[in-house]
Design an enzyme around this catalytic site. Structure first.
Site, PDB file in Angstrom:
ATOM      1  N   ASN A  11      61.603 108.877  92.032  1.00 27.99           N
ATOM      2  CA  ASN A  11      60.486 109.215  93.035  1.00 27.99           C
ATOM      3  C   ASN A  11      59.516 110.305  92.675  1.00 27.99           C
ATOM      4  O   ASN A  11      60.036 111.306  92.445  1.00 27.99           O
ATOM      5  CB  ASN A  11      61.379 109.784  94.557  1.00 27.99           C
ATOM      6  CG  ASN A  11      60.751 109.967  95.709  1.00 27.99           C
ATOM      7  OD1 ASN A  11      59.744 110.732  96.203  1.00 27.99           O
ATOM      8  ND2 ASN A  11      61.333 109.140  97.048  1.00 27.99           N
ATOM      9  N   ASP A  71      70.736 112.519  95.201  1.00 28.40           N
ATOM     10  CA  ASP A  71      70.784 111.504  95.760  1.00 28.40           C
ATOM     11  C   ASP A  71      70.276 112.439  97.886  1.00 28.40           C
ATOM     12  O   ASP A  71      71.608 112.920  98.067  1.00 28.40           O
ATOM     13  CB  ASP A  71      71.934 111.146  96.628  1.00 28.40           C
ATOM     14  CG  ASP A  71      71.638 109.183  96.760  1.00 28.40           C
ATOM     15  OD1 ASP A  71      71.184 108.646  96.362  1.00 28.40           O
ATOM     16  OD2 ASP A  71      72.601 109.356  97.855  1.00 28.40           O
ATOM     17  N   TYR A 156      60.228 110.232 104.722  1.00 27.78           N
ATOM     18  CA  TYR A 156      59.605 110.782 106.216  1.00 27.78           C
ATOM     19  C   TYR A 156      59.053 112.307 106.853  1.00 27.78           C
ATOM     20  O   TYR A 156      59.359 112.077 107.957  1.00 27.78           O
ATOM     21  CB  TYR A 156      60.827 110.567 106.865  1.00 27.78           C
ATOM     22  CG  TYR A 156      62.237 109.694 106.910  1.00 27.78           C
ATOM     23  CD1 TYR A 156      61.566 108.387 107.843  1.00 27.78           C
ATOM     24  CD2 TYR A 156      62.716 108.981 105.699  1.00 27.78           C
ATOM     25  CE1 TYR A 156      62.557 106.822 107.394  1.00 27.78           C
ATOM     26  CE2 TYR A 156      63.119 107.648 105.164  1.00 27.78           C
ATOM     27  CZ  TYR A 156      63.091 106.512 106.027  1.00 27.78           C
ATOM     28  OH  TYR A 156      63.185 105.441 106.231  1.00 27.78           O
ATOM     29  N   ASP A 157      59.006 112.437 106.143  1.00 22.32           N
ATOM     30  CA  ASP A 157      58.389 114.105 105.980  1.00 22.32           C
ATOM     31  C   ASP A 157      57.537 114.132 107.471  1.00 22.32           C
ATOM     32  O   ASP A 157      57.183 114.913 108.743  1.00 22.32           O
ATOM     33  CB  ASP A 157      57.844 115.317 104.660  1.00 22.32           C
ATOM     34  CG  ASP A 157      58.564 115.400 104.444  1.00 22.32           C
ATOM     35  OD1 ASP A 157      60.054 116.089 104.780  1.00 22.32           O
ATOM     36  OD2 ASP A 157      58.239 115.547 102.971  1.00 22.32           O
TER      37      ASP A 157
HETATM   38  P1  ITT Z   1      65.372 108.056  93.065  1.00 20.90           P
HETATM   39  O1  ITT Z   1      67.084 107.630  93.130  1.00 20.90           O
HETATM   40  O2  ITT Z   1      64.909 107.726  91.759  1.00 20.90           O
HETATM   41  O3  ITT Z   1      65.545 109.482  93.072  1.00 20.90           O
HETATM   42  P2  ITT Z   1      64.930 107.369  95.560  1.00 20.90           P
HETATM   43  O4  ITT Z   1      63.589 107.599  96.745  1.00 20.90           O
HETATM   44  O5  ITT Z   1      65.268 105.621  95.821  1.00 20.90           O
HETATM   45  O6  ITT Z   1      64.893 108.111  93.866  1.00 20.90           O
HETATM   46  P3  ITT Z   1      66.857 108.254  96.846  1.00 20.90           P
HETATM   47  O7  ITT Z   1      68.108 107.323  97.263  1.00 20.90           O
HETATM   48  O8  ITT Z   1      67.513 109.446  97.006  1.00 20.90           O
HETATM   49  O9  ITT Z   1      66.488 108.633  95.998  1.00 20.90           O
HETATM   50  O10 ITT Z   1      65.728 107.763  98.651  1.00 20.90           O
HETATM   51  C1  ITT Z   1      65.888 109.429  99.796  1.00 20.90           C
HETATM   52  C2  ITT Z   1      65.426 108.543 100.602  1.00 20.90           C
HETATM   53  O11 ITT Z   1      64.889 109.555 101.321  1.00 20.90           O
HETATM   54  C3  ITT Z   1      63.616 108.493  99.893  1.00 20.90           C
HETATM   55  O12 ITT Z   1      63.312 108.170  99.519  1.00 20.90           O
HETATM   56  C4  ITT Z   1      62.848 109.238 101.515  1.00 20.90           C
HETATM   57  O13 ITT Z   1      62.979 107.747 101.330  1.00 20.90           O
HETATM   58  C5  ITT Z   1      64.252 109.852 102.354  1.00 20.90           C
HETATM   59  N1  ITT Z   1      64.091 111.477 102.026  1.00 20.90           N
HETATM   60  C6  ITT Z   1      64.754 112.215 100.725  1.00 20.90           C
HETATM   61  N2  ITT Z   1      64.275 113.015 100.448  1.00 20.90           N
HETATM   62  C7  ITT Z   1      62.963 113.713 101.193  1.00 20.90           C
HETATM   63  C8  ITT Z   1      62.054 113.804 101.706  1.00 20.90           C
HETATM   64  O14 ITT Z   1      62.003 116.103 101.554  1.00 20.90           O
HETATM   65  N3  ITT Z   1      61.091 114.208 102.625  1.00 20.90           N
HETATM   66  C9  ITT Z   1      60.930 113.099 103.403  1.00 20.90           C
HETATM   67  N4  ITT Z   1      62.432 111.902 103.226  1.00 20.90           N
HETATM   68  C10 ITT Z   1      62.788 112.336 102.354  1.00 20.90           C
END
Ligand code: ITT
Length: 197
Positions: A11, A71, A156-157
């Site tokens: 990400n 995560d 979602y920020d």
């Molecule tokens: P990785 O698994 O490769 O780290 P990912 O985006 O799939 O990437 P996650 O499985 O942890 O990561 O999903 C978390 C989701 O939650 C992320 O894709 C965002 O949609 C949301 N999210 C997490 N942290 C956030 C933040 O700081 N601001 C906005 N949205 C966030």
């Protein structure tokens, strides 16, 4: 751990935040791409901890260095914590368009007045493949906005308002977000552990 940290995430938003938080204090942050590896394990854990461990372990097997994985998720109280663990997958249902995903959350919420929401982050530190995983967690509480506000941050920020900061997170600089966010808080705990171990 020396001052090199490999981050098991694809990400870009997360990568940027880790770079911004760790580089100024002397850590060299490496991503899978920097090490020319690709890691995309199935995130089929039952909770944030399990998923962070799945990601850390998969990358650790490839890079043979200490890694951290995060995560995280966005939880809307009026939707019993949904999308939570499924935050990324929920947005995928809208082609990764967070504008549409945020509006869809609002639609699901309907006229439920409980707009409380929070982000949660669980960082897993895995010093080597067969080491005991260590977990560092943080929450960031606020409310779900009815519509998109601002273009800062990621995910979602722009649908999140922080009462603590009195600010829509889509309008916040990364510097401000990193000081109080779920990821910033979890990372602070990890840094304290690394400093005293
Ligand atoms: P990785 O698994 O490769 O780290 P990912 O985006 O799939 O990437 P996650 O499985 O942890 O990561 O999903 C978390 C989701 O939650 C992320 O894709 C965002 O949609 C949301 N999210 C997490 N942290 C956030 C933040 O700081 N601001 C906005 N949205 C966030």
């Amino acid at each position: 751990m020396n001052k090199e940290i490999v981050i098991a995430t694809n990400n870009r938003g997360k990568q940027k935040e880790y770079l911004e938080m760790l580089n100024p204090i002397g850590y060299m942050v490496l991503t899978p791409r920097d090490l020319c590896v690709e890691s995309n394990p199935e995130e089929n854990g039952k909770n944030y901890r399990e998923n962070s461990y799945i990601k850390a372990l998969a990358l650790s097997k490839l890079v043979h260095r200490p890694v951290i994985a995060d995560d995280s998720g966005f939880e809307v109280e009026g939707l019993d914590g949904f999308p939570g663990l499924y935050s990324s997958r929920f947005a995928d249902e809208y082609g990764g368009d967070y504008h549409k995903a945020g509006l869809a959350l609002n639609e699901k919420l309907g006229d439920n007045p409980n707009r409380n929401a929070k982000f949660h982050c669980c960082i897993c530190l895995l010093e080597k493949e067969d080491a005991k995983p260590l977990y560092f967690e943080g929450d960031f509480k606020g409310t779900l906005l009815p519509s998109w506000s601002g273009d800062h941050g990621f995910g979602y920020d722009p649908f999140f308002h922080s009462e603590e900061l009195n600010l829509d997170m889509g309008l916040a600089s990364d510097e401000i977000k990193n000081k109080v966010s779920h990821r910033g808080k979890a990372l602070q705990k990890l840094l304290v552990y690394l400093a005293i171990k």
